[in-house]
Design a protein around this motif. Structure first.
Motif, PDB file in Angstrom:
ATOM      1  N   SER A   1     135.006 -29.161  27.402  1.00  0.00           N
ATOM      2  CA  SER A   1     135.135 -28.371  26.179  1.00  0.00           C
ATOM      3  C   SER A   1     135.870 -29.148  25.091  1.00  0.00           C
ATOM      4  O   SER A   1     135.488 -29.107  23.915  1.00  0.00           O
ATOM      5  N   ARG A   2     136.895 -29.882  25.470  1.00  0.00           N
ATOM      6  CA  ARG A   2     137.681 -30.644  24.495  1.00  0.00           C
ATOM      7  C   ARG A   2     136.867 -31.786  23.876  1.00  0.00           C
ATOM      8  O   ARG A   2     136.984 -32.062  22.684  1.00  0.00           O
ATOM      9  N   ILE A   3     136.047 -32.424  24.684  1.00  0.00           N
ATOM     10  CA  ILE A   3     135.188 -33.500  24.167  1.00  0.00           C
ATOM     11  C   ILE A   3     134.171 -32.935  23.183  1.00  0.00           C
ATOM     12  O   ILE A   3     133.929 -33.507  22.110  1.00  0.00           O
ATOM     13  N   PHE A   4     133.560 -31.812  23.547  1.00  0.00           N
ATOM     14  CA  PHE A   4     132.583 -31.167  22.668  1.00  0.00           C
ATOM     15  C   PHE A   4     133.246 -30.744  21.362  1.00  0.00           C
ATOM     16  O   PHE A   4     132.705 -30.973  20.273  1.00  0.00           O
ATOM     17  N   ALA A   5     134.428 -30.141  21.451  1.00  0.00           N
ATOM     18  CA  ALA A   5     135.147 -29.697  20.249  1.00  0.00           C
ATOM     19  C   ALA A   5     135.496 -30.883  19.355  1.00  0.00           C
ATOM     20  O   ALA A   5     135.351 -30.820  18.129  1.00  0.00           O
ATOM     21  N   SER A   6     135.933 -31.975  19.960  1.00  0.00           N
ATOM     22  CA  SER A   6     136.285 -33.164  19.189  1.00  0.00           C
ATOM     23  C   SER A   6     135.070 -33.726  18.463  1.00  0.00           C
ATOM     24  O   SER A   6     135.163 -34.146  17.300  1.00  0.00           O
ATOM     25  N   GLU A   7     133.920 -33.721  19.140  1.00  0.00           N
ATOM     26  CA  GLU A   7     132.681 -34.202  18.516  1.00  0.00           C
ATOM     27  C   GLU A   7     132.351 -33.378  17.271  1.00  0.00           C
ATOM     28  O   GLU A   7     131.999 -33.929  16.219  1.00  0.00           O
ATOM     29  N   LEU A   8     132.492 -32.065  17.366  1.00  0.00           N
ATOM     30  CA  LEU A   8     132.184 -31.200  16.220  1.00  0.00           C
ATOM     31  C   LEU A   8     133.207 -31.362  15.107  1.00  0.00           C
ATOM     32  O   LEU A   8     132.851 -31.380  13.921  1.00  0.00           O
ATOM     33  N   ILE A   9     134.482 -31.463  15.484  1.00  0.00           N
ATOM     34  CA  ILE A   9     135.537 -31.627  14.486  1.00  0.00           C
ATOM     35  C   ILE A   9     135.323 -32.897  13.670  1.00  0.00           C
ATOM     36  O   ILE A   9     135.624 -32.942  12.474  1.00  0.00           O
ATOM     37  N   HIS A  10     134.777 -33.914  14.302  1.00  0.00           N
ATOM     38  CA  HIS A  10     134.538 -35.187  13.615  1.00  0.00           C
ATOM     39  C   HIS A  10     133.161 -35.241  12.933  1.00  0.00           C
ATOM     40  O   HIS A  10     132.668 -36.311  12.592  1.00  0.00           O
ATOM     41  N   GLY A  11     132.547 -34.070  12.754  1.00  0.00           N
ATOM     42  CA  GLY A  11     131.297 -34.010  12.006  1.00  0.00           C
ATOM     43  C   GLY A  11     130.042 -34.147  12.833  1.00  0.00           C
ATOM     44  O   GLY A  11     128.948 -34.298  12.291  1.00  0.00           O
TER      45      GLY A  11
ATOM     46  N   LEU B   1     127.819 -14.425  19.473  1.00  0.00           N
ATOM     47  CA  LEU B   1     127.847 -15.656  20.260  1.00  0.00           C
ATOM     48  C   LEU B   1     128.997 -16.567  19.841  1.00  0.00           C
ATOM     49  O   LEU B   1     129.676 -17.147  20.689  1.00  0.00           O
ATOM     50  N   PHE B   2     129.240 -16.670  18.518  1.00  0.00           N
ATOM     51  CA  PHE B   2     130.366 -17.474  18.038  1.00  0.00           C
ATOM     52  C   PHE B   2     131.678 -16.951  18.627  1.00  0.00           C
ATOM     53  O   PHE B   2     132.557 -17.735  19.010  1.00  0.00           O
ATOM     54  N   LEU B   3     131.809 -15.627  18.670  1.00  0.00           N
ATOM     55  CA  LEU B   3     133.027 -15.003  19.194  1.00  0.00           C
ATOM     56  C   LEU B   3     133.221 -15.334  20.673  1.00  0.00           C
ATOM     57  O   LEU B   3     134.329 -15.684  21.097  1.00  0.00           O
ATOM     58  N   ILE B   4     132.141 -15.243  21.441  1.00  0.00           N
ATOM     59  CA  ILE B   4     132.232 -15.556  22.879  1.00  0.00           C
ATOM     60  C   ILE B   4     132.602 -17.024  23.084  1.00  0.00           C
ATOM     61  O   ILE B   4     133.492 -17.348  23.874  1.00  0.00           O
ATOM     62  N   TRP B   5     131.935 -17.907  22.352  1.00  0.00           N
ATOM     63  CA  TRP B   5     132.215 -19.332  22.504  1.00  0.00           C
ATOM     64  C   TRP B   5     133.659 -19.658  22.138  1.00  0.00           C
ATOM     65  O   TRP B   5     134.360 -20.345  22.877  1.00  0.00           O
ATOM     66  N   SER B   6     134.092 -19.185  20.989  1.00  0.00           N
ATOM     67  CA  SER B   6     135.431 -19.545  20.506  1.00  0.00           C
ATOM     68  C   SER B   6     136.531 -18.938  21.367  1.00  0.00           C
ATOM     69  O   SER B   6     137.523 -19.612  21.682  1.00  0.00           O
ATOM     70  N   SER B   7     136.377 -17.690  21.762  1.00  0.00           N
ATOM     71  CA  SER B   7     137.430 -17.027  22.535  1.00  0.00           C
ATOM     72  C   SER B   7     137.560 -17.603  23.940  1.00  0.00           C
ATOM     73  O   SER B   7     138.671 -17.755  24.460  1.00  0.00           O
ATOM     74  N   THR B   8     136.443 -17.931  24.558  1.00  0.00           N
ATOM     75  CA  THR B   8     136.507 -18.463  25.923  1.00  0.00           C
ATOM     76  C   THR B   8     136.958 -19.923  25.945  1.00  0.00           C
ATOM     77  O   THR B   8     137.753 -20.332  26.804  1.00  0.00           O
ATOM     78  N   GLN B   9     136.477 -20.714  24.993  1.00  0.00           N
ATOM     79  CA  GLN B   9     136.831 -22.132  24.974  1.00  0.00           C
ATOM     80  C   GLN B   9     138.242 -22.377  24.450  1.00  0.00           C
ATOM     81  O   GLN B   9     138.806 -23.463  24.640  1.00  0.00           O
ATOM     82  N   HIS B  10     138.824 -21.366  23.848  1.00  0.00           N
ATOM     83  CA  HIS B  10     140.207 -21.467  23.365  1.00  0.00           C
ATOM     84  C   HIS B  10     141.149 -21.859  24.502  1.00  0.00           C
ATOM     85  O   HIS B  10     142.110 -22.622  24.300  1.00  0.00           O
ATOM     86  N   TYR B  11     140.876 -21.353  25.695  1.00  0.00           N
ATOM     87  CA  TYR B  11     141.773 -21.579  26.830  1.00  0.00           C
ATOM     88  C   TYR B  11     141.671 -22.995  27.389  1.00  0.00           C
ATOM     89  O   TYR B  11     142.512 -23.395  28.197  1.00  0.00           O
ATOM     90  N   ALA B  12     140.681 -23.740  26.943  1.00  0.00           N
ATOM     91  CA  ALA B  12     140.594 -25.165  27.273  1.00  0.00           C
ATOM     92  C   ALA B  12     141.105 -25.996  26.101  1.00  0.00           C
ATOM     93  O   ALA B  12     141.997 -26.825  26.246  1.00  0.00           O
TER      94      ALA B  12
END
Length: 210
Positions: free
Chosen positions: A110-120, A161-172
Motif C-alpha cells: 500500500s505504501r509503495i502504491f501511495a508513493s507512486e501516486l503522490i509522485h504523479g 469506492l474512494f472512501l473504502i480505499w482511503s479508509s482501509t489503506q490509512h492503516y498501512a
C-alpha cells in the motif's frame, strides 16, 4: 493442450522466485524510494545472486513496474467476483475486510502504491488512463444497479469506492500516526478486527444497509 511436468515445475519455480524478489523489493522501495533503491540491496535482502534478479527483470524500472502490476492484480482480485446478482451487504463487507487485511498483512504494498501516486504516477499513468478506468467503470455500473434496484441508498459509486480505499489503506500508509493516536507500539489482531467492524458499520450504514 498437453503441458509437460518440466514446464509446470519451471513455472512454479519462476513464480516462487519472483515472489521472493517482490518481497525484498517492497522493503527496499519503501525504505529508499524508487530513485534510492538498488538492485544490489534487493538481491542481498532476497539472499540471492544479483544475476538472478536480472534473469527475471531487465532493470530496476522493470522490477518496479512488475511489482506495481502485481500489487494491483492482488487488490483487484478481491473485487472481481462482484456482479449484479451479489448481495451488496455481503460484497461490501467482504471487500472492506479484505482491504483492511491487506493493510495488516502487506502494508508495504500500500505504501509503495501511495508513493507512486503522490509522485504523479509516472509509471502507472498509462494504467490509470486505460485498464484502471475499464475496471473501475465495470464496478461503478454494478453499484449503480444496486441503487436502481433500491438495494442501497443513492450514493455516488466513485466516492463510495474512494472512501473504502482511503479508509482501509490509512492503516498501512499512516500506521505511525495510528499507533501514536492509539497509544500503542503496534496494532494487534484485535485492533484490526475492530477496524473491520467499525468501517463496515459506518460504510454500510452510509449506504442505507442495516
Amino acid at each position: 493442450m498437453f503441458v509437460s511436468k518440466d514446464k509446470v515445475l519451471e513455472g512454479s519455480i519462476r513464480q516462487k522466485n519472483k515472489a521472493i524478489i517482490f518481497d525484498a523489493a517492497k522493503k527496499e522501495f519503501v525504505t529508499y524510494g524508487f530513485k534510492g533503491a538498488s538492485i544490489k540491496r534487493i538481491a542481498e535482502r532476497a539472499n540471492i545472486a544479483r544475476a538472478n534478479i536480472h534473469y527475471y527483470f531487465k532493470d530496476k524500472t522493470d522490477l518496479y513496474q512488475q511489482l506495481l502490476s502485481n500489487i494491483i492484480a492482488v487488490w483487484n482480485r478481491d473485487y472481481d467476483t462482484l456482479n449484479v446478482d451479489n448481495d451488496p451487504k455481503e460484497v461490501l463487507s467482504a471487500y472492506i475486510r479484505a482491504k483492511v487485511m491487506h493493510s495488516k498483512n502487506d502494508p508495504d504494498a500500500s505504501r509503495i502504491f501511495a508513493s507512486e501516486l503522490i509522485h504523479g504516477a509516472p509509471v502507472l499513468n498509462e494504467y490509470l488512463n486505460n485498464d484502471f478506468k475499464v475496471w473501475l467503470n465495470s464496478k461503478v455500473m454494478i453499484i449503480e444497479s444496486w441503487v436502481k434496484q433500491g438495494l442501497i441508498d443513492p450514493v455516488n459509486p466513485h466516492h463510495l469506492l474512494f472512501l473504502i480505499w482511503s479508509s482501509t489503506q490509512h492503516y498501512a500508509d499512516f500506521n505511525v500516526q495510528v499507533v501514536a493516536a492509539l497509544d500503542k507500539e503496534a496494532m494487534s489482531d484485535d485492533d484490526f478486527e475492530d477496524v473491520v467492524t467499525s468501517l463496515t458499520q459506518i460504510i454500510l450504514k452510509g449506504c442505507g444497509i442495516s
